[in-house]
Design a protein around this motif. Sequence first.
Motif, PDB file in Angstrom:
ATOM      1  N   LYS A   1      13.942  -4.727   0.867  1.00  0.00           N
ATOM      2  CA  LYS A   1      14.081  -3.289   1.109  1.00  0.00           C
ATOM      3  C   LYS A   1      14.734  -2.593  -0.078  1.00  0.00           C
ATOM      4  N   LEU A   2      15.716  -3.228  -0.664  1.00  0.00           N
ATOM      5  CA  LEU A   2      16.393  -2.667  -1.825  1.00  0.00           C
ATOM      6  C   LEU A   2      15.432  -2.527  -2.997  1.00  0.00           C
TER       7      LEU A   2
ATOM      8  N   VAL B   1      12.097  -2.313  -2.901  1.00  0.00           N
ATOM      9  CA  VAL B   1      11.100  -1.291  -2.581  1.00  0.00           C
ATOM     10  C   VAL B   1      11.704   0.095  -2.740  1.00  0.00           C
ATOM     11  N   SER B   2      12.906   0.282  -2.261  1.00  0.00           N
ATOM     12  CA  SER B   2      13.590   1.562  -2.381  1.00  0.00           C
ATOM     13  C   SER B   2      13.826   1.926  -3.847  1.00  0.00           C
ATOM     14  N   TRP B   3      14.260   0.960  -4.621  1.00  0.00           N
ATOM     15  CA  TRP B   3      14.516   1.183  -6.048  1.00  0.00           C
ATOM     16  C   TRP B   3      13.220   1.506  -6.783  1.00  0.00           C
ATOM     17  N   SER B   4      12.152   0.790  -6.451  1.00  0.00           N
ATOM     18  CA  SER B   4      10.859   1.009  -7.093  1.00  0.00           C
ATOM     19  C   SER B   4      10.330   2.411  -6.794  1.00  0.00           C
ATOM     20  N   LYS B   5      10.424   2.837  -5.546  1.00  0.00           N
ATOM     21  CA  LYS B   5       9.955   4.170  -5.164  1.00  0.00           C
ATOM     22  C   LYS B   5      10.753   5.258  -5.878  1.00  0.00           C
ATOM     23  N   ALA B   6      12.049   5.058  -6.005  1.00  0.00           N
ATOM     24  CA  ALA B   6      12.890   6.034  -6.702  1.00  0.00           C
ATOM     25  C   ALA B   6      12.531   6.103  -8.180  1.00  0.00           C
TER      26      ALA B   6
END
Length: 82
Positions: free
Chosen positions: A3-4, A6-11
Amino acid sequence: MLKLFVSWSKALIAWYAGALKTGGYFVIALMMTIESSVFPLPSEVVIPPAAHWAHTGQIPVSLLGIVIAGAIGSWLGATLMY
């Protein structure tokens, strides 16, 4: 952990798209300058997304402009490091 990531990649993708919308060719040239210096930033992270977003109309730049900005940035980075 996933999750971390994926969240970092999207940001990161959102930041890059926003930077291209506001900075355009300058951002491409700057990132390619970084790519040609000692920092590990592959050009595959810079040029293909910019070309895709330009082709689909998501950013206000042309494909020819991306190639020129990328070449100038790459040359500048290599020249600075030489």
